[in-house]
Design an enzyme around this catalytic site. Sequence first.
Site, PDB file in Angstrom:
ATOM      1  NE  ARG A 152     -17.775  69.314  60.177  1.00  0.00           N
ATOM      2  CZ  ARG A 152     -18.116  70.611  60.332  1.00  0.00           C
ATOM      3  NH1 ARG A 152     -18.338  71.111  61.533  1.00  0.00           N
ATOM      4  NH2 ARG A 152     -18.237  71.384  59.287  1.00  0.00           N
TER       5      ARG A 152
ATOM      6  CE  LYS B 129     -11.564  46.600  68.672  1.00  0.00           C
ATOM      7  NZ  LYS B 129     -10.513  47.200  69.492  1.00  0.00           N
TER       8      LYS B 129
ATOM      9  CE1 TYR C 259      -6.086  47.720  69.702  1.00  0.00           C
ATOM     10  CE2 TYR C 259      -5.818  50.048  69.212  1.00  0.00           C
ATOM     11  CZ  TYR C 259      -6.156  48.778  68.810  1.00  0.00           C
ATOM     12  OH  TYR C 259      -6.559  48.559  67.524  1.00  0.00           O
TER      13      TYR C 259
END
Length: 379
Positions: free
Chosen positions: A46, A195, A98
């Site tokens: 982590r 993206k 967005y």
Amino acid sequence: MKFATKAIHAGVHPDEATGAIMTPIYQTSTYIQDGVGGHKGYEYSRTLNPTRHALEKNIAAIENARFGAAFGSGLAAIDCVVKMLNPGDEVISTNDLYGGTYRLFTTIFAKYGIKFQFVDMSNPANIEAFVTPKTKLIWVETPTNPMMNIVDIAAVAQIAKKADAMLAVDNTFATPYLQTPIDLGADIVMHSATKYLGGHSDVVMGILVTDNEEISKEMYRIQNSTGAVTAPMDSFLVLRGIKTLHLRVQRHCENGEKIAHFLATHPRVDKVYWPGFETHPNHEVAKKQMRGFGGMISFTLKGNKLEDAHEIVKKVEIFALAESLGGVESLIGHPATMTHASIPKEEREKTGVVDSLIRLSVGVEDAEDLIADLQKALG
Ligand SMILES: *Cc1c(COP(=O)(O)O)cnc(C)c1O
């Protein structure tokens, strides 16, 4: 080093144990210690994982900065930025934003006492009226989704400096190949790596980059404390994606330009939103701060009928009807009934999301085939 060299080499080196030239997928949660505290820089995945670490260094380098952090999604990265704030702080954000970012701001963080203002930043002077001593963050998205508005990053950076607020830029649409906000005065760059950075529609990931050491400490503290990290396999995929980012984005730009011009002359098309046109209201700003105009294009139809838009997005064969963007394959979407369906008609129409608006994520296929596909669908 120049962009293409950094995209391929920054942050990565052959595996010392085996000589493997590709960064291994370190699918491990923990790391053996040869005595308490005797580790090689990795204790628990982590906090830090070698595959993720290579990606974080790589993306920082191509954004011309020193510190990168990778998250489980773009929204998890934005979540980290807002968690740097305290109750009572104020955020000024782009209004044409967005949808997921808007939802995170207004339905999650507003109830923790953070105040959000949504401002039309196409003229940066509009921001000044909203600045107060409590303004701690200015959030910019440029180009915006789906209207392709352009915000002058350097001008907003001046306002942020004067206000003693951080400036964060969502650089998802432009990619660091076309735009490097840190060079223009931004403090933080954010990406949905889902993206263009990933580029192959096979991963969901978010990225933050900063060159400010103080901000980087907060960023890593929150990343480790809240735990929204990305996985080793996904880190590998995005590292691989970035190796061809410059090649892909070059072709996205070339194809985008051809299709924007094709649409502009088609008798059924009304408006075409693409920052490469001289008639785009912020074309000069786009030319100044971007190295190309990208492959994202929106357009409307004469008569502005919802049924016409639905017919076209169904008729195309190479363009795939889907959410998301930035992959090698071309996608087509209908914002009014897909990404912006939850926004009341009157509200969405104010920002330009009318019934016939169609959004294209132009891929890297052959431009002639893409144009023939649109030609056929438009009839
Ligand atoms: C997709 C997207 C996001 C959100 O990223 P996820 O990876 O889907 O969480 C944020 N900003 C922009 C501009 C996007 O396109």
